[in-house]
Structures are given as C-alpha cells and as structure tokens.
Write a protein that holds these residues in place. Structure first.
Motif, mmCIF file in Angstrom:
data_model
loop_
_atom_site.group_PDB
_atom_site.id
_atom_site.type_symbol
_atom_site.label_atom_id
_atom_site.label_comp_id
_atom_site.label_asym_id
_atom_site.label_seq_id
_atom_site.Cartn_x
_atom_site.Cartn_y
_atom_site.Cartn_z
ATOM 1 N N SER A 151 0.893 -1.109 -0.115
ATOM 2 C CA SER A 151 -0.053 0.045 0.042
ATOM 3 C C SER A 151 0.872 1.313 0.026
ATOM 4 N N LEU A 152 2.043 1.051 0.520
ATOM 5 C CA LEU A 152 2.805 2.378 0.805
ATOM 6 C C LEU A 152 3.873 2.521 -0.194
ATOM 7 N N LEU A 153 4.346 1.607 -1.147
ATOM 8 C CA LEU A 153 5.468 1.650 -2.053
ATOM 9 C C LEU A 153 5.444 2.756 -2.862
ATOM 10 N N VAL A 154 4.242 3.286 -3.537
ATOM 11 C CA VAL A 154 4.266 4.401 -4.465
ATOM 12 C C VAL A 154 4.403 5.672 -3.623
ATOM 13 N N LEU A 155 3.856 5.627 -2.445
ATOM 14 C CA LEU A 155 4.073 7.074 -1.568
ATOM 15 C C LEU A 155 5.309 7.007 -1.058
ATOM 16 N N MET A 156 6.053 6.100 -0.712
ATOM 17 C CA MET A 156 7.448 5.916 -0.271
ATOM 18 C C MET A 156 8.415 6.219 -1.417
ATOM 19 N N GLY A 157 8.008 6.036 -2.628
ATOM 20 C CA GLY A 157 8.754 6.176 -3.674
ATOM 21 C C GLY A 157 8.664 7.750 -4.109
ATOM 22 N N THR A 158 7.717 8.361 -3.872
ATOM 23 C CA THR A 158 7.556 9.820 -3.994
ATOM 24 C C THR A 158 8.435 10.602 -2.802
ATOM 25 N N VAL A 159 8.149 10.040 -1.724
ATOM 26 C CA VAL A 159 9.236 10.666 -0.668
ATOM 27 C C VAL A 159 10.507 10.634 -0.740
ATOM 28 N N ALA A 160 10.806 9.299 -1.444
ATOM 29 C CA ALA A 160 12.399 9.191 -1.635
ATOM 30 C C ALA A 160 12.800 10.106 -2.770
ATOM 31 N N ASP A 161 12.033 10.405 -3.839
ATOM 32 C CA ASP A 161 12.281 11.453 -4.907
ATOM 33 C C ASP A 161 12.301 12.897 -4.278
ATOM 34 N N ARG A 162 11.544 13.021 -3.002
ATOM 35 C CA ARG A 162 11.802 14.405 -2.736
ATOM 36 C C ARG A 162 12.996 14.676 -1.689
ATOM 37 N N TYR A 163 12.960 13.826 -0.917
ATOM 38 C CA TYR A 163 13.804 13.809 0.546
ATOM 39 C C TYR A 163 15.288 13.201 0.189
ATOM 40 N N GLY A 164 15.289 12.426 -0.839
ATOM 41 C CA GLY A 164 16.813 11.574 -0.965
ATOM 42 C C GLY A 164 16.544 10.132 -1.020
ATOM 43 N N HIS A 165 16.847 9.437 -1.836
ATOM 44 C CA HIS A 165 16.833 8.201 -1.771
ATOM 45 C C HIS A 165 17.710 7.380 -0.643
ATOM 46 N N ARG A 166 18.922 7.783 -0.553
ATOM 47 C CA ARG A 166 19.934 7.258 0.338
ATOM 48 C C ARG A 166 19.234 7.695 1.801
ATOM 49 N N ASN A 167 18.555 8.678 2.087
ATOM 50 C CA ASN A 167 17.927 9.053 3.724
ATOM 51 C C ASN A 167 17.095 8.315 3.800
ATOM 52 N N LEU A 168 16.192 7.976 3.023
ATOM 53 C CA LEU A 168 15.018 7.034 3.179
ATOM 54 C C LEU A 168 15.406 5.690 3.422
ATOM 55 N N LEU A 169 16.579 5.137 2.606
ATOM 56 C CA LEU A 169 16.791 3.868 2.956
ATOM 57 C C LEU A 169 17.420 3.705 4.218
#
Length: 531
Positions: A68-86
């Motif tokens: 349910s959250l993969l698309v949202l988290m993909g957008t969050v990663a685009d906005r705030y940084g992929h390494r930060n979210l990982l």
C-alpha cells in the motif's frame, strides 16, 4: 528509454558495483520476510495463542502495508533523497525486528508487523532509485536491475529455507532477529558507500492522495486475499468494492492535480502500460502455484520445513542465474521478445505441473519447478527497467514503487484467483471419494483443506486415517493440476501481450527508434512523466 541524441553516460566503477551489493541486501531480506513466517506460524501460535483472525493478520499485515505504501515512499524518496529514506527505513526495520521478537501479545505482534511493513516500503523504491542514479549506462543498468530483481525473487524462494534452518536451531523469534545484522550493515554501508543529494524539492507532497492510495490498496488486497480463505464472500466483495471506490477517487484527484502523487497518465505510455500489464500477469500466475507447490511438498510429500526449503533451492539458484543473464540477452534481442520467451517456457512448466500426481517422484516434481520458477525472471528483471527507464530520473523512486506494488499485487491476485480455483478443485474431487464411516467432523475438516484432513487423520483409527489421507492427497494434487492449468493460461496471455505491446522497444544495446505511433518514446516520457 534512451535515444541517439542522449549525452554520453558515465560508466559505473568499482564503488558503484560494491554499493549494488549493499542494495541487494534489503531487496533480498524484505521479500524473504513475506514468506518466512509461513513455516514459523505454528510455533508462534503455540506461544502467543492468537485467534484465527489474529494469526491471519500477523501473517498478512506486513505485505498489506508494504504494497500500500510503496508508491508513496517512492515519491518521498524522490523528494527527500533515496539514501536518506533507505537508511532511515533500515534503522527502523532493525529496531522493530527486535521489538517484535520480544513480543508476547498477539495484538502487539500485529502492530509491530505493520510497522515493519512501513519500514520495508521505505526501503524498496529507494534501492531502485539509487540503482538508476548510480548506473547511468544502459547496459550496466540492465545488469544491475537483473541482479536486484533476482534478489527479490530469491528472497521469496529462500524464505522457507531460512525459516526451516532457524526453527531447527532456535525458535520462531529468530525469524525476526535475523534481520538485525543485515539492517545494521545497510545503515552503516549506506552512509559510507551510497551517493547522497538525490532529493528533488520540485513538488509538494500530497498526503491526502497518499491516504487515498492506502485506502485503495489495503482493502482491495485484503479482499482478494480473503476470497481464498473465507467461506463467506460478502466481506471480501465489500472490501474489493470499497477499495475500487477509493481507487476511482484517487485517479480523479491525480488527473486534476498539477503535481500528482502518481502520474496516472504514465499508463498511456504503451511501454509503461505494457510492461506493468505483463508484470502483473507473470506474478499472478506464479503467486498461486508457488503457494500450492510449497503445500504439496509439505503435506503430500511429507517434507519438513527445512527439507521443503532445500527442495526449492535448485529452482531459486537457476532463477538468480537467469535473472542476471536476462539483461545481457536483452542487449541483442528486443526485451519484449525475451520476456515473451520466458513466459512461454513458464507455460511449459505449468503444463508439466498439470500432470503431477500424489505418487509422482520428488525428483520429477522438483525438476518441473526448476523449469517453471526461473522462467519468470525475464519479466521481473526487464519490466522494472522498462518502467523506470521510461520516466524522468527525478521520478525513478515513484516508478520503482509502482513496479514493486504491481509485483506484490500480482502475487496476492495469484493466491486469491489461482489458489481459490485450486481449493475448489480439491473439494470437488474429494467430495465422492471419502471413506465410508468417516465422522462428520473429520469430513468437514477434510473438505476444507488438506491440512484439515491431515489434522483429522491423527485422531482416527488406521482403517479410516490411511484412506482419508490417500484420497485427500490425490485431491490436492488434482487441485494443483487445475490451478497450474489456469496459471498456464495467464502466462500465455502475458507472453502474447509482451510480444505485441513491447515489440517496439529496441535491444538495450542500441538507440531507441521512433515509436510506431510516429513519436519517439522520449517525447512521450516527457509528456507523461513530468509537469
């Protein structure tokens, strides 16, 4: 997609390939956690004493929230940084794995499994976004995506094997604690090896759309899963209808938004639409048969959890090899044809499964799975690359989340559709074959599932138990035959769609020609992928 006019692309070096090894770890582990509790659930239930509904939620809530959250988290990663979210997601996953392992309450176990699903969703699209930022060369990127996809498939396949090993040596709590050292490596290695500053602040995060997406996928996935487990279908139908209603609301909101959470116009791009369509069909066929196959090994062939894991291992090894080679082959042969060929081979594997009987030798059963399972690799390895490669780099995380969501959704559809058909075929075949004199309670348990028949036989005399087990195992083999026939039809449809809708995509080692519609794919990507 690339074009002849694209600027020269930097080739990845030793540091990027080392970083890829780090990114493979969460992909492997997070999908392993989808299946690892299936074998551990009896031991967990003995300790926590959950109700039937609670054990269902303990098993499923992780996958529900992750999808349910993969698309949202993909957008969050685009906005705030992929390494930060990982790194954040990995730290949370490690911490709450320890919390879950120490839990003695069924209700709190559901809560912690839900939190783990959220932490998993934070990591998956971030890993894919990082791969696309590090591997700009199309050939290298194809190989990297193939390795990443192989890790996902290997994780699903190796979950039972790892669970069996841990249960033999420790307890069900070890199935949670095994994630801690892996996530520690991801956190430390991510800070040292992965590039930062991929963040894009161009769009405001639409949290209401994110909520609508969760309200779309969560009841929808629950509904299709429960079709295979619930006697009453009203609740399942209601859940699906509610999910679809929220889905319509979500799509309308995205179409009207100048900065959508998910640009649904991407589906008009025939590369994206065709690739995702093929992806969901491949996952749907495999999801149901994979579940029935593991049950066949344990309940018909009487293999222990660890032996079941080792029986799956040969196919998992071949899958990793095929997934790694698929991008290499796609450099010379059009990806659509490579995917179609893989699905055609998968059809052969499914047809072999339609001939399996309860008395079929284990080597032949395993050989059939070695044909069937690895053949899904080209669709997993190449369609993700096609989808994410057809959007601008700043939306790679969102597109990666969409591809992973489709994979999870396809597996759920497979369990619901193929699993339900197999269960119905089992019950139908068993109906007139039960031995005379069988108590009504035992008859009802056997009619519900093979597991019920096995449990009922333990309380019966040998003159009833042996015939019951024989006809129940024969009926389950029949259900696997029917389910495999349905999966063969699904895979055949996927092969045809891949050959037709993706035939315009050139080999990854060549420049992209103009789309048959008269416009190059790069023009379509700009129109549909960015605002």
């Amino acid at each position: 997609m690339s074009s002849a006019a694209s600027p020269p692309q930097t080739r990845a070096g030793r540091k990027e390939w080392t970083a890829l090894g780090l990114l493979v770890l969460p992909a492997l582990l997070l999908f392993m956690m989808l299946t690892i509790l299936f074998l551990a659930s009896p031991y967990l239930a003995a300790d926590l004493e959950p109700t039937g509904t609670e054990i269902l939620w303990i098993l499923d809530i992780y996958g529900f929230l992750m999808a349910s959250l993969l698309v949202l988290m993909g957008t969050v990663a685009d906005r705030y940084g992929h390494r930060n979210l990982l790194v954040t997601g990995a730290a949370l996953f490690g911490i709450f794995s320890v919390v879950a392992a120490m839990t003695d309450s069924p209700t709190m176990m559901i809560v912690w499994r839900a939190v783990l699903g959220i932490a998993a969703a934070m990591q998956m699209p971030a890993t894919l976004g990082l791969i696309f930022s590090m591997f700009q060369d199309a050939k290298q990127r194809g190989v990297a995506i193939g390795i990443w996809a192989a890790a996902i498939s290997g994780g699903v396949a190796l979950g039972p094997l790892l669970a069996g090993l841990l249960l033999e040596a420790f307890s069900w709590r070890a199935t949670f604690l095994v994630a801690v050292p892996v996530m520690a490596v991801v956190v430390i290695g991510g800070l040292l090896l992965l590039p930062g500053h991929q963040a894009s602040q161009s769009n405001k995060l639409d949290l209401f759309s994110a909520l609508l997406l969760v309200l779309t996928l969560l009841p929808f996935i629950y509904g299709i899963k429960s079709f295979a487990t619930e006697d009453e279908t009203a609740r399942s139908i209601a859940a699906v209808v509610i999910g679809l209603a929220f889905g319509v609301w979500f799509v309308l909101r995205q179409l009207r938004s100048s900065a959508p959470l998910l640009d649904v116009r991407l589906f008009v791009n025939r590369t994206v639409g065709g690739a995702l369509g093929v992806f969901i069909l491949a996952a749907t066929g495999l999801g149901g048969v994979y579940l029935m196959f593991t049950q066949f090994l344990q309940q018909v062939k009487d293999l222990s959890p660890i032996k079941t894991g080792f029986a799956i291992l040969p196919a998992a090894i071949v899958l990793i090899v095929v997934a790694t080679l698929s991008p290499v082959i796609a450099r010379r042969i059009r990806p659509g044809y490579v995917i179609a060929t893989g699905l055609a081979v998968q059809v052969v594997g499914y047809l072999l499964f339609t001939q399996i009987e309860s008395t079929t030798g284990l080597p032949l059963v395993i050989a059939g799975f070695v044909v069937l399972y690895p053949a899904v690799s080209p669709s997993m390895a190449l369609t993700t690359d096609l989808v994410v490669g057809s959007v601008p780099p700043e939306k790679a995380g969102s597109a990666g989340g969409l591809a992973s969501t489709v994979n999870d959704l396809g597996i759920s559809l497979g369990v619901a559709i193929v699993g339900t058909i197999g269960t119905a075929a089992y019950s139908s075949d068993l109906e007139n074959k039960l031995p005379d004199g069988l108590p009504a309670e035992a008859k009802g348990a056997a009619d519900e599932s093979l597991a019920g028949a096995v449990a009922a036989a333990q309380n019966l005399p040998d003159n009833l138990a042996d015939p019951l087990l024989r006809v129940a195992k024969d009926a389950f083999a029949h259900g696997l035959n029917v389910g495999s026939g349905v999966a063969a039809a699904i895979a055949a449809a996927g092969a045809i769609i891949a050959a037709i809708t993706l035939r315009h995509v050139p080999p990854t080692g060549s420049a992209a020609p103009a789309d048959q519609s008269g416009e190059p794919d790069t023009v379509q990507v700009t129109e549909f992928g960015s605002k």
